[in-house]
Every structure is written in structure tokens, then in C-alpha cells.
Design a protein around this motif. Structure first.
Motif, PDB file in Angstrom:
ATOM      1  N   HIS A 143      40.507  -0.974  21.829  1.00 31.83           N
ATOM      2  CA  HIS A 143      39.485  -1.363  22.810  1.00 31.83           C
ATOM      3  C   HIS A 143      38.963  -0.135  23.564  1.00 31.83           C
ATOM      4  N   ARG A 146      36.579   2.037  21.496  1.00 27.54           N
ATOM      5  CA  ARG A 146      35.409   1.355  20.937  1.00 27.54           C
ATOM      6  C   ARG A 146      34.101   2.032  21.306  1.00 27.54           C
ATOM      7  N   LYS A 147      34.020   2.623  22.495  1.00 33.63           N
ATOM      8  CA  LYS A 147      32.752   3.156  22.978  1.00 33.63           C
ATOM      9  C   LYS A 147      32.275   4.328  22.129  1.00 33.63           C
ATOM     10  N   ASN A 150      33.288   3.395  17.072  1.00 30.85           N
ATOM     11  CA  ASN A 150      33.201   1.947  16.873  1.00 30.85           C
ATOM     12  C   ASN A 150      33.969   1.495  15.626  1.00 30.85           C
ATOM     13  N   SER A 153      37.735   2.172  15.860  1.00 31.91           N
ATOM     14  CA  SER A 153      38.419   1.232  16.757  1.00 31.91           C
ATOM     15  C   SER A 153      38.555  -0.141  16.121  1.00 31.91           C
ATOM     16  N   SER A 154      37.567  -0.539  15.293  1.00 40.51           N
ATOM     17  CA  SER A 154      37.657  -1.843  14.616  1.00 40.51           C
ATOM     18  C   SER A 154      38.838  -1.881  13.658  1.00 40.51           C
ATOM     19  N   THR A 157      42.016  -2.018  15.706  1.00 35.93           N
ATOM     20  CA  THR A 157      42.206  -3.375  16.238  1.00 35.93           C
ATOM     21  C   THR A 157      42.661  -4.328  15.140  1.00 35.93           C
ATOM     22  N   LEU A 197      37.003 -11.498  19.447  1.00 29.93           N
ATOM     23  CA  LEU A 197      36.876 -10.042  19.533  1.00 29.93           C
ATOM     24  C   LEU A 197      35.839  -9.516  18.540  1.00 29.93           C
ATOM     25  N   SER A 198      35.862 -10.067  17.334  1.00 28.37           N
ATOM     26  CA  SER A 198      34.911  -9.622  16.315  1.00 28.37           C
ATOM     27  C   SER A 198      33.483  -9.869  16.762  1.00 28.37           C
ATOM     28  N   HIS A 200      32.457 -10.326  19.863  1.00 24.93           N
ATOM     29  CA  HIS A 200      32.171  -9.538  21.067  1.00 24.93           C
ATOM     30  C   HIS A 200      31.928  -8.069  20.724  1.00 24.93           C
ATOM     31  N   TYR A 201      32.719  -7.527  19.797  1.00 18.98           N
ATOM     32  CA  TYR A 201      32.569  -6.132  19.405  1.00 18.98           C
ATOM     33  C   TYR A 201      31.466  -5.929  18.357  1.00 18.98           C
ATOM     34  N   SER A 203      31.743  -6.518  15.167  1.00 22.42           N
ATOM     35  CA  SER A 203      32.460  -5.754  14.142  1.00 22.42           C
ATOM     36  C   SER A 203      32.726  -6.634  12.923  1.00 22.42           C
TER      37      SER A 203
END
Length: 740
Positions: A143, A146-147, A150, A153-154, A157, A197-198, A200-201, A203
């Protein structure tokens, strides 16, 4: 001590990573500054110094002006074929080390936990808590990354979610900390959390990890008791959720993962416990995945490659499952399902027809509709389910390839067609076990007819392929043609042999060879309509003559012995002689044409067949007409071999020599003289010592007369040819003198 070392090692890794990350950021800033300077310098250059490349520069390829040219259309097709695969390859090229790294990290944590367990450092509950905390820690780390990173981080996660799944599975299956219902609810919550999460991100990588976990969750908490209704209800809810995400995010990769897992669960259920309830789940699954496949079609009126593949797959997998259920439960009519699916596609076809635009969707819906109707008719006659479905599906894939130009469908066809051959061979094996099958109208041969029908369509679709393909790489097409004609041949041959299996062995062999000869004869007659190439035609001729020689050498002796033993009716001999009709026709065709006799071996091959047929049939005809039993046949065979066979060979040799001289074919002259040589060697080495005086005198007189006539004929033709050549040369000289 071990824990302290591990903590020190982790701190060292983190510090090194932080230092390396700072250097990378510094390099990135320097590259950005350099790019800004270069851009500023380029803007200051005057336009007149920006030289355009020459018209025919190798760096600037000439483009076709016409937007609709074949070259551009082919390029568009190739690009569209690669569009759906390029993101996958790009992702793997850029992130393969990250994927391997997170996988290695999860394994390392697992081995560490195992080591701690072996040392009895932690109890069972603590082990589960450590696994959950580790997974949560990895997710939190992803998380925060992620910034700036991307994709990285996916993947991180996703690895954390995998740790959560494995921790809960071990806690339930190994340590029995939770009840089955509790463990399943927790795993479902993990899945829901990962899906949120997917989304929201944004991803797609994370949703793939979530989907794998969601479909594997029932297996993680399984106790071996089959509750398929609950399982398929859960899978259906999961599929509906995935469908919603596809419509919101257009992530098509998850639809294929869902389709594969769903079909595995459905097929396993049907095979283990055939139940009427599974029909409802098949229909619901059909609706869900049709919505998956038609997502872009509804929005943009286009069908991508993966959408077409899904349409073909969902139609035929559903037909296999539903028809199998009906057949096992003895329900009728099973063809209702392919007809219903055909109706669904017919509605879409009608919609395309109303648009007056015969594009790719029109061809796809046409092919699927016609294929399902064809399959329904085939299944109505109780044909083999898998063989019929795969044969029709292979033809559909080939049809879609011809209409769209997407090579993926051609590849799928060449992968599926060998499977069609395999299941067809398994179907033919039923001839060995089934009894009292009706002629033609039996499940095995009707299945073969379906395969034959699809093969003819395949051959028609590929008949222009050699004109389109200029690269010369037609290996698979040629192999397919050979296999296709082989399947047609074997299908009819096995049906014939099954129904004559109670007859005598010589009759079975002779009938099989007779059918083989007529099959090749029909192919040779239909070379132009079937678009058979010259190379294949030549190969078929050689095979035809070979079978004629085998039939004459093998079957004729067995049939003659069977008639003399009273085991075979004398009338069958006339049925056996039917092979002479195609043989005479083919020999006459070869004499009239010149393309077959390109190589000298062709003259020898045809001549051998003629000598074998004439000698053998006169020999066995003489025995059948003059002998009443086997005892009487022995002296007749000896008499024919000594007296008549040399005369027959002398006549054939004279014919070859005469034809060779008349048509100026040296090979026929050689064949005639070789045959004369064999005859003379046989006469003086064997026949003379077996004859009585009268027969010896008659044989020598007749043979001498034939040889003298042949020699006289040879000399006369030689003089005639010489005069013709001299006359032609004299005429040419006179013409030249007159012109001067």
C-alpha cells in the motif's frame, strides 16, 4: 541467536535497498534534466535545416497510398492479432523478476515458519497468527509503495493475499483452529477484501490473484464431502461479481480464469454425480459468460479474438455437458440444447443482417449458428458426443480463420484436428465390442459420417490456400489433406469389414483391397473438382498401381484356392475381377497423358503392373475353368507356366518394343528387351527340362516365330523412322536454299 541473525540480515537488506533507491532517483532526475536540454536545443533549430529523408531512403519505407490496399489490411490483421497478447508479454518482460521475487519471499517465510515449528518456538495458534500478520504486513508494505511503484506494489499485495490464503488453509486443515464454515467465511472475506483493493487500486494484477484465491477457496476448506449445489452457488456468485468488474473496468483476463475454473468444477460434478440440478448451473454459466464475451460487442459492435474464442468455447463446452447429462439420465430430446444455443446466435445473426454489414461479427454468428444446427442433427442420430462436437468445432475454427484472418484460429484448428482423429479412432474401436450393428445407420458409422462431412468442408475452405500462400510453407496443409483422405478411407473400410467379418478370410482381404482400389480410382477421377495437386495425383497413381499388384499377387491366389476347395462360390471370382475396370481406365488415362511419365521409373512401374495383371489373371482364369479341385490344378499350373506364360511374355515384350519405337520412348524398348531376356532365361534354365518332346517342339516353334516377327517388326520400324528423319532433313535443306 537465529532470530537475531535474521533481523540483522533484514535490516541490512532494507538499508541497502534504501541507498540503492536513492541513487536510482538521482539518476532519474539527471535524465529528466538532460531530456529538457535536448528538447530546448531542438526547438531552436531552424526549420530549413530539418532535412526530410529521401523518397526511397531505407529508413523511410514506401507506404501504399490507398488506405484499403491488401498490404494495409494484412498489417491491420497482424496488429489486431498481437494486441491481446502484447500486454501479457510486456508485463512479463518488465515484472518477471518482481513476480519471482515475491514468490521467493513467500517461500522463504514459509521455510522460516517451518523451521520455527520444528524447533518448537511457537504453538499452533501462534503459527496462524504469524501467517496472518505476515500477510497483512506485506499488504501494508504494498500500500505504501503504490504511489510511486504501482505495478510492483500490486504484485507485493498479491503475494500478501496469497500468504493470508495459505495461513487460513493451514490453520483449518492442519491445526483445526477453525470449523469448516468459519474458515470458509474468513476465506470469502479475504477474497472480498482483495477484490475491493483491486477495484480501489485499479490493479488488474491484483484482481487476478484475488480470482485465483476465490476459486481455490472451496478446495482449501474441503473435507472430502461433495456438496456441489453449495459449491456451484458460490462459484456463480463469484462469476457475477467478476462480470460486474469486467463491465466496470474492462478486465478481460479475469473472464478466462473464471471460465476455466467454472468448467472444471461443472465437468467434475457431472462426471462424479450426474444430477438434473447441474443443468440449471450450466444454463446460468452460459448466460454469464456470453455476457462476458459480448461486452465489447454491445458497446462498440466489435468482436476481438479472445471474445470469439470464448463464444466458441462456451457454446461447445455447454453442449457437451448438457447433452451428456441428458444421455446419462435417459432424457429426450438431448438436441434441444444445441438448438436453443443456435437460436440465441441466430438472433444475434439477424441483428447483424439488419445492419447490412457483413463484417466479422456476421461471419462469427453465422458459423456458430450453422455449426450448432449441424451438431443437433448429428446428435439426433445418436452419434458419439465428443467426436461430433470436436469435429464440428474444428470446422468452425477454420471457418472463422478464413473469414477474419486471425491466425490464432488456424492454430487452434491444427491443435484440435489431431484430437478429432484420436477420438474418431476410439470410436472405431467400438466395432470390436458391439454386435449386430445395422448397415450404415449405426452410431459408429454415423459419427464417421459427421467427421467426413466436416472434413469435406475443411478441404473446401483450404482449397484456395495454396494460391494465397506464396511462401511455400504448406507443410501442415499437405499433412492435413493426407490425414483427411485417410480418415474418409478408414471410416468406410471399417464399416465394410465389420459387416463381412463372418465371411472367409480370402473374401475379406480381397474385398478390402478392392474397396481400396476403387477409393483411389474415385479420387483420381475427381482430381480437378477436389483441387488435388499434381504431386498428390502422382502419389495416388503410384499407390493405386501398388494396390493392384498386391491384389493380383495375393488375392487372386487365395480366391482361386478357395474356389477349388469349394469354400468360396465360383461367382465371387467375377466380383474379384471388378478391379480390372479401374485398372484399365487408369492405364488408358496414363497412356493418353504425358505428365505422369516424367521419370523413367514410371514406365517400369506401369509395365510391371500390366505384366502382373495380364499374367496372373490368365493363369488363374485358366486354372478355374479347367480344374475341379486342387489335385487337378497342380499339373495345370505347371503346364501353363511352361507353355503359355513364355508366349504371354513374348507378346507383351513385343507390344512394349513396338510402342516404344512408334512413340520414340526408349524406356519401353528397354522394358521389352528385359522381359524377353527374363523369358529366355526362364525357358532355357527351367522350362526346357520340364517339357515333353511334343510340348518342347511346339513351344520352341511358337516362340521362334514370335521372336522373328518381333525382330522383323523392329527392323521395319527402324527403317521407316530413318526414312522419315532423312526426308525431314532434306526438306529443311531445300527450304534453306530457297530462302537464300
Amino acid at each position: 541467536m537465529e532470530i537475531a541473525l535474521i533481523i540483522i540480515l533484514l535490516l541490512a537488506v532494507l538499508l541497502s535497498h534504501n541507498k540503492l533507491n536513492g541513487k536510482i532517483r538521482k539518476l532519474e532526475n539527471e535524465i529528466i534534466e538532460l531530456n529538457k536540454k535536448l528538447l530546448h536545443q531542438n526547438q531552436e533549430l531552424p526549420e530549413k535545416k530539418q532535412e526530410q529523408p529521401p523518397l526511397h531512403s531505407p529508413l523511410t519505407p514506401i507506404q501504399n497510398i490507398s488506405s484499403g490496399s491488401p498490404l494495409e489490411q494484412k498489417a491491420d490483421v497482424n496488429l489486431s492479432q498481437k494486441d491481446w497478447l502484447s500486454p501479457i508479454f510486456d508485463f512479463l518482460k518488465q515484472n518477471i523478476l518482481t513476480v519471482i521475487g515475491i514468490f521467493t519471499l513467500v517461500l522463504g517465510i514459509g521455510y522460516f515458519v517451518k523451521y520455527a515449528i520444528d524447533k518448537n518456538w511457537i504453538g499452533e495458534t501462534a503459527r496462524a497468527v504469524i501467517g496472518l500478520c505476515t500477510g497483512a504486513g506485506i499488504i501494508i508494505t504494498g500500500h505504501f509503495l503504490r504511489k510511486n511503484y504501482n505495478t510492483f506494489s500490486s504484485i507485493i499485495t498479491g503475494g500478501g493475499i496469497a500468504v493470508l490464503y495459505f495461513s487460513m488453509t493451514i490453520a483449518f486443515r492442519e491445526y483445526h483452529i477453525f470449523a469448516q464454515s468459519t474458515a470458509f467465511i474468513i476465506i470469502c472475506l479475504i477474497t472480498l477484501f482483495s477484490i475491493i483493493l483491486s477495484y480501489h487500486y485499479n490493479s488488474q494484477v491484483l484482481i487476478v490473484c484475488s480470482l485465483f484465491g476465490g476459486f481455490l477457496a472451496p478446495l482449501m476448506v474441503s473435507t472430502g464431502q461433495s456438496n456441489y449445489v453449495f459449491l456451484l452457488t458460490y462459484v456463480t456468485i463469484l462469476n457475477i461479481g467478476m462480470l460486474i468488474i469486467v463491465f466496470l473496468k474492462n478486465w478481460k483476463s479475469i473472464s478466462w480464469i473464471a471460465l476455466i475454473f467454472t468448467n472444471i468444477y461443472l465437468f467434475y460434478w457431472v462426471l462424479e454425480k450426474t444430477d438434473l440440478t447441474s443443468i440449471y448451473f450450466y444454463i446460468i454459466t452460459y448466460i454469464i459468460f456470453y455476457a462476458f464475451a459480448l461486452h465489447d460487442y454491445q458497446k462498440k459492435n466489435i468482436l476481438a479474438v479472445i471474445d470469439i474464442l470464448m463464444l466458441v468455447l462456451i457454446n461447445f463446452t455447454s453442449v457437451i455437458g448438457l447433452v451428456y447429462i441428458f444421455n446419462e439420465l435417459k432424457y429426450e430430446p438431448a438436441i434441444i440444447f444445441p438448438l436453443i444455443f443456435a437460436l440465441v446466435n441466430a438472433v444475434l445473426l439477424y441483428r447483424e443482417h439488419e445492419k447490412k454489414d457483413a463484417g466479422i461479427p456476421y461471419s462469427v454468428f453465422t458459423g456458430i449458428t450453422v455449426s450448432l444446427i449441424t451438431l443437433a442433427f448429428a446428435l439426433q442420430f445418436k452419434t458419439n458426443l465428443i467426436t461430433s462436437v470436436w469435429a464440428v468445432e474444428a470446422t468452425l475454427l477454420l471457418f472463422i480463420w478464413k473469414k477474419t484472418g486471425f491466425n490464432i484460429f488456424k492454430i487452434c484448428f491444427y491443435v484440435l484436428f489431431p484430437l478429432v482423429i484420436l477420438v474418431q479412432m476410439i470410436t472405431w474401436a467400438e466395432y470390436l465390442t458391439l454386435k449386430q450393428l445395422s448397415v450404415v445407420f449405426n452410431p459408429i458409422f454415423l459419427t464417421s459420417l459427421v467427421t467426413i462431412f466436416t472434413i469435406f468442408i475443411n478441404l473446401y475452405l483450404l482449397r484456395k490456400q495454396k494460391e494465397i500462400d506464396t511462401s511455400g510453407t504448406l507443410f501442415f496443409e499437405n499433412l492435413f489433406i493426407i490425414l483427411s483422405y485417410g480418415i474418409i478411407y478408414l471410416a468406410v473400410l471399417f464399416e465394410i469389414l465389420y459387416h463381412i467379418s463372418d465371411l472367409q478370410f480370402p473374401v475379406i482381404i480381397s474385398t478390402g483391397l478392392l474397396f481400396s482400389i476403387y477409393y483411389l480410382f474415385i479420387l483420381l477421377l475427381l482430381c480437378k473438382p477436389l483441387n488435388i495437386t499434381r504431386a498428390f495425383e502422382t502419389g495416388f497413381i503410384y499407390l493405386f498401381l501398388f494396390l493392384v499388384i498386391i491384389h493380383t499377387f495375393l488375392s487372386s491366389s487365395m480366391i482361386t484356392d478357395g474356389i477349388l476347395k469349394k469354400e468360396i462360390s465360383g461367382s465371387y471370382y467375377f466380383f474379384y475381377l471388378l478391379y480390372l475396370i479401374p485398372f484399365i481406365a487408369i492405364v488408358w488415362k496414363l497412356i493418353s497423358s504425358t505428365h505422369f511419365f516424367i521419370n523413367s521409373i514410371a514406365y517400369w512401374y506401369v509395365s510391371l503392373a500390366i505384366v502382373m495383371v495380364v499374367s496372373s489373371e490368365l493363369f488363374h482364369g485358366y486354372i478355374v475353368m479347367n480344374a475341379e479341385n486342387r489335385e487337378q490344378s497342380y499339373p495345370l499350373k505347371e503346364h501353363f507356366s511352361i507353355l503359355y506364360l513364355p508366349i504371354i511374355w513374348a507378346i507383351l515384350a513385343s507390344t512394349f518394343i513396338y510402342t516404344g519405337l512408334k512413340r520414340n520412348i526408349p524406356e519401353l524398348n528397354k522394358i521389352g528387351f528385359v522381359l524377353v531376356g527374363i523369358m529366355i532365361i526362364k525357358l532355357y534354365a527351367y522350362d526346357v527340362w520340364q517339357m515333353d518332346n511334343v510340348s518342347r517342339i511346339i513351344a520352341f516353334i511358337i516362340l521362334g516365330i514370335i521372336l522373328l516377327l518381333s525382330s522383323f517388326l523392329f527392323q521395319r520400324l527402324k527403317n521407316m523412322i530413318k526414312k522419315l528423319v532423312d526426308h525431314k532433313n532434306e526438306s529443311n535443306i531445300n527450304k534453306n536454299s530457297e530462302s537464300q
